[in-house]
Design an enzyme around this catalytic site. Structure first.
Site, mmCIF file in Angstrom:
data_model
loop_
_atom_site.group_PDB
_atom_site.id
_atom_site.type_symbol
_atom_site.label_atom_id
_atom_site.label_comp_id
_atom_site.label_asym_id
_atom_site.label_seq_id
_atom_site.Cartn_x
_atom_site.Cartn_y
_atom_site.Cartn_z
ATOM 1 N N ASP A 1 -21.353 32.334 45.498
ATOM 2 C CA ASP A 1 -21.011 31.405 44.421
ATOM 3 C C ASP A 1 -20.523 32.165 43.196
ATOM 4 O O ASP A 1 -20.286 31.562 42.155
ATOM 5 C CB ASP A 1 -22.243 30.571 44.043
ATOM 6 C CG ASP A 1 -22.473 29.432 45.010
ATOM 7 O OD1 ASP A 1 -21.507 28.748 45.362
ATOM 8 O OD2 ASP A 1 -23.620 29.223 45.422
ATOM 9 N N LYS B 1 -27.520 40.698 40.443
ATOM 10 C CA LYS B 1 -27.179 40.827 41.854
ATOM 11 C C LYS B 1 -26.811 42.247 42.277
ATOM 12 O O LYS B 1 -26.929 42.609 43.456
ATOM 13 C CB LYS B 1 -26.022 39.885 42.191
ATOM 14 C CG LYS B 1 -26.362 38.406 42.105
ATOM 15 C CD LYS B 1 -27.199 37.957 43.282
ATOM 16 C CE LYS B 1 -27.345 36.454 43.323
ATOM 17 N NZ LYS B 1 -28.053 35.979 44.528
#
Length: 379
Positions: free
Chosen positions: A113, A76
């Site tokens: 998340d 990410k």
């Protein structure tokens, strides 16, 4: 390898003939140069696992290991770093007054998340900005603590991921705040597009690493875990922007409890699904990104959904082979197994164009450290 604990079954599956003929524009070439210049940047490994190729009756299997990307245990950071760079550059260009004025620190707001929020928080800390991260119900406390350790403000939301996104979008309307979200909706598409561009570095690395391993024409199949679909959009963009040559088949993998892309593909329209509990927390998303959807609809060859037990088995098997992978990253292997084994496997192999000499790349999007406390029995 772990022993099989249940009889073969037909997995939730959808295939779209003709996806390999679809084409789109490529990602900007300067993204990879930007990442290469970041402190601590190194190439993440592409590891060949012959035992998996033997198990599944294909030529070669490689795993792109994202367990340590720019000091974080997931891919990410690629999207967050590029998007924040573009956001801050745009704000600087629009700042009033002489150089240096109108450029006070901003608050980068996001919902997560786990991995995306930590990447945004790390990027904010590195650049002297603030971060406010909204976390939905069900994220492990140690993952929340890891975000807070990046000096981010963390707000825990008593609801699912989509509710955390809504709360983050509301918070980002405050002065000197900007939303850095990896899912798009009508009216919010520019920042998610930058995040997708950031992920293109991963795909470009795979090309070079495969060529060094004697596979200059690229893979026959890429398996990509899917939450809202931003990484899958980057993968589709990369492999469907090639003007010629052999086209790779692209397979998306989701939890059975949150298979929003699979259902959307099946219905031929963007739809949401109610989500349940899953060890694949980073994939527990109920609505695909509106920005990603046209790419997934037209560029994916197939979608499959997997169980927690399948993901947990893949985590253990990859660990035994020396690859650190969390349940979301290991979903790629679980999806490959679901596609190539069990009832109807011959038809699924044909849909993916796979034979005994095929080369498959699994995108293991996170390391085991990205999911602290996750039980490997799927509970």
């Amino acid at each position: 390898m772990s022993d099989k604990t249940s009889p073969p079954r037909t997995p939730p599956w959808h295939a779209r003939p003709g996806a390999r003929a679809w084409r789109c524009a490529p990602a900007p070439a300067q993204v990879r140069e930007f990442h290469a210049a970041l402190p601590g940047h190194t190439l993440t490994p592409l590891t060949e696992l012959p035992s998996l190729a033997d198990e599944l009756g294909i030529g070669r299997v490689f795993v792109k290991d994202e367990s340590d990307r720019l000091g974080l245990p997931a891919f990410k950071a690629l999207g967050a770093s590029w998007a924040v760079h573009r956001v801050l550059a745009a704000r600087a260009a629009d700042a009033p007054g002489p150089q240096g004025q109108g450029r006070d620190p901003v608050t980068l707001v996001t919902a997560t998340d786990g991995n995306h929020g930590r990447a945004v928080a790390r990027t904010a800390r590195r650049l002297g900005q603030r971060a406010h991260v909204f976390v939905p119900q069900g994220v492990h406390p140690q993952a929340v603590a890891a975000i807070a350790a990046e000096r981010a403000r963390v707000t825990e939301v008593p609801g699912p991921y989509d509710e955390a996104v809504r709360r983050a979008a509301e918070a980002a309307t405050a002065p000197d705040a900007v939303l850095v979200q990896d899912t798009a909706w009508r009216g919010y598409e520019q920042v998610p597009a930058w995040i997708v561009e950031g992920y293109s570095t991963l795909c470009a690395e795979v090309d070079d690493q495969l060529a060094a391993a004697g596979v200059p024409d690229g893979p026959g199949l890429v398996c990509v875990p899917v939450g809202v679909g931003s990484l899958a959009q980057a993968v589709v963009t990369h492999y469907r922007s090639r003007p010629s040559g052999r086209a790779a088949a692209l397979l998306s993998v989701e939890p059975e409890t949150a298979a929003c892309v699979l259902l959307s593909l099946t219905r031929g329209a963007l739809v949401g699904v109610p989500t349940g509990d899953t060890i694949m927390a980073g994939l527990n998303c109920g609505t695909p990104s509106s920005l990603a959807w046209p790419y997934l609809r037209d560029g994916l060859d197939a979608a499959v959904a997997v169980t927690d037990a399948g993901s947990a088995r893949a985590v253990a098997d990859l660990a035994a082979l020396g690859v650190s992978s969390g349940p979301c990253g290991a979903a790629a292997l679980a999806g490959l197994r679901a596609a190539l084994t069990g009832a109807g496997a011959a038809q699924r192999r044909t849909a993916l164009g796979l034979g005994p000499a095929s080369v498959v790349v699994l995108l293991s999007t996170e390391g085991a450290a990205a999911n602290p406390g996750t039980a490997l029995n799927g509970s």
